[in-house]
Write an enzyme that holds these catalytic residues in place. Structure first.
Site, short mmCIF file in Angstrom:
data_model
loop_
_atom_site.label_atom_id
_atom_site.label_comp_id
_atom_site.label_asym_id
_atom_site.label_seq_id
_atom_site.Cartn_x
_atom_site.Cartn_y
_atom_site.Cartn_z
N LYS A 165 0.90 -1.04 0.01
CA LYS A 165 0.10 -0.14 0.16
C LYS A 165 0.85 1.09 0.06
O LYS A 165 1.89 1.63 0.86
CB LYS A 165 -0.90 0.02 1.29
CG LYS A 165 -1.88 1.16 1.34
CD LYS A 165 -2.77 1.01 2.54
CE LYS A 165 -3.74 2.29 2.70
NZ LYS A 165 -4.44 2.07 3.87
N LYS A 195 -2.19 -1.73 -3.91
CA LYS A 195 -3.12 -0.43 -3.82
C LYS A 195 -2.15 0.91 -3.70
O LYS A 195 -1.33 0.96 -3.06
CB LYS A 195 -3.75 -0.34 -2.44
CG LYS A 195 -4.57 0.88 -2.35
CD LYS A 195 -5.48 0.68 -0.78
CE LYS A 195 -6.00 1.79 -0.49
NZ LYS A 195 -6.34 2.16 0.79
N TYR A 211 -14.94 1.16 -7.22
CA TYR A 211 -16.09 1.77 -7.09
C TYR A 211 -17.03 1.71 -7.96
O TYR A 211 -18.23 2.13 -8.23
CB TYR A 211 -15.76 3.15 -6.69
CG TYR A 211 -14.88 3.34 -5.44
CD1 TYR A 211 -15.71 3.26 -4.10
CD2 TYR A 211 -13.56 3.37 -5.38
CE1 TYR A 211 -14.69 3.07 -2.95
CE2 TYR A 211 -12.52 3.64 -4.53
CZ TYR A 211 -13.23 3.64 -3.20
OH TYR A 211 -12.50 3.61 -1.91
C1 PBG Z 1 -7.40 3.09 5.18
C2 PBG Z 1 -7.68 3.20 3.88
C3 PBG Z 1 -7.40 4.03 3.11
C4 PBG Z 1 -8.03 3.54 1.66
C5 PBG Z 1 -8.68 2.47 2.02
N1 PBG Z 1 -8.50 2.07 3.42
C6 PBG Z 1 -6.76 5.28 2.78
C7 PBG Z 1 -5.82 6.15 3.30
O1 PBG Z 1 -4.65 5.64 3.53
O2 PBG Z 1 -6.29 7.15 3.78
C8 PBG Z 1 -8.10 4.33 0.21
C9 PBG Z 1 -9.08 3.80 -0.60
C10 PBG Z 1 -9.34 4.86 -1.55
O3 PBG Z 1 -8.72 5.85 -1.89
O4 PBG Z 1 -10.19 4.20 -2.38
N2 PBG Z 1 -5.99 3.21 5.88
#
Ligand code: PBG
Length: 322
Positions: free
Chosen positions: A192, A245, A310
């Protein structure tokens, strides 16, 4: 004459028969935002086309999702109140826990995945427990395990730890096993990245960090081998599915993970990716449906087995997806 795919492409039946990668409803995961406070439900400006559901509105939404042929949802909760420790994330009557109970009774055929994190529940908006102005990895682990367990007790079929704390998968796996939930899989947000493409999500989830940023725990977008290392560690700790991600800018990472590890790969096409296409389509700059299918097919081609998007609901409404 030289051998060419052209002859095959010219015939639409063969063209479609020979397509290697395609989008199908069964591999799509739809993120859903559920609010505890009914007055916060509805659409929001910075995330066009997405809405927050109240617990009251959830049954209808879930029934529609089932009727479209979607199979999996990823739940995010937005609590009524936040506190520094994020205590509402693991309460039995927390918003996700309530949503799960409702979901399991009105739409039991869906697979319920829950995001296990603290950023939506803490007043500071960080993904972990803050000690002396810093996110404390060790202090966060038992809390994440507690959140995951509370989700599973409320009916979650799979948990998805997203805080990027070191050791989170192991901590959660142990806790679930001890509590008799050894059969519940973990989909780890393994690679991530600290990304500018989470903007709309943070608006909808009210999870913008109140100080600093997430670069101490999320990955640097300039790095590649680090993703392989994170994935290797997560698999060792017990991850059943690993996730990359964002997706679109990280196709190389998806491909590399696919080639290095024998484990299912999920890709999260994040809110900023969705918003780019959505707003361009709304302006008439892009044709939405072909753009979405090309974008998501590319993520599959890169090596993703599961797609978190989405667009899942809209795609499911398109009859002739290919
Ligand atoms: C939680 C989390 C995040 C997303 C999903 N779970 C983002 C973040 O680090 O703020 C982002 C998902 C998206 O942008 O669609 N940590």
């Amino acid at each position: 004459m030289t051998i060419s795919m052209r002859r095959l492409r010219m015939n639409p039946v063969l063209r479609e028969a020979l397509r290697e990668h395609r989008i199908h409803r069964e591999s799509l995961i739809l993120p859903l935002f559920v609010v505890e406070e009914e007055s916060m439900a509805g659409s929001i400006f910075s995330f066009p086309g997405m809405e927050r559901f109240s617990l009251q509105a959830l049954p209808e939404a879930l029934e529609e999702i089932v009727s479209l042929g979607l199979r999996m949802v990823l739940l995010f909760g937005i609590p009524r109140k936040k506190d520094p420790q994020g205590e509402r994330a693991y309460r039995e009557d927390g918003v996700v826990q309530q949503a799960l109970r409702i979901g399991k009774s009105v739409a039991p055929s869906l697979l319920y995945i829950t995001d296990v994190c603290l950023c939506g529940y803490t007043t500071h908006g960080h993904c972990g427990i803050v000690v002396d102005g810093r996110v404390d990895n060790e202090a966060t682990l038992p809390v994440l395990a507690e959140i995951a367990l509370s989700h599973v007790r409320a009916g979650a079929d799979m948990v998805a730890p997203s805080s990027m704390m070191d050791g989170q998968v192991r901590a959660i796996r142990r806790r679930l096993d001890e509590a008799g939930f050894a059969h519940i899989p973990i989909m780890a947000y393994s690679a991530k990245y600290a990304s500018a493409f989470y903007g709309p999500f943070r608006e909808v989830a009210c999870s913008r960090p109140q100080f600093g940023d997430r670069r101490s725990y999320q990955m640097d977008f300039g790095n590649r081998w680090e993703a392989l290392r994170e994935v290797a560690l997560d698999i060792e700790e017990g991850a059943d599915i690993v996730m990359v991600k964002p997706a679109l800018l990280y196709l190389d990472v998806i491909r590399e993970i696919r080639e290095h590890f024998q484990v299912p790969v999920a890709a999260y096409s994040v809110s900023g990716e969705y918003a780019m296409v959505k707003t361009a389509a709304q302006e008439g700059f892009l044709e939405e449906k072909p753009a979405v299918l090309e974008l998501l097919t590319a993520i599959k081609r890169a090596g993703a087995d599961l797609l978190i998007t989405y667009y899942a609901r809209e795609i499911a409404q398109w009859e002739d997806i290919r």
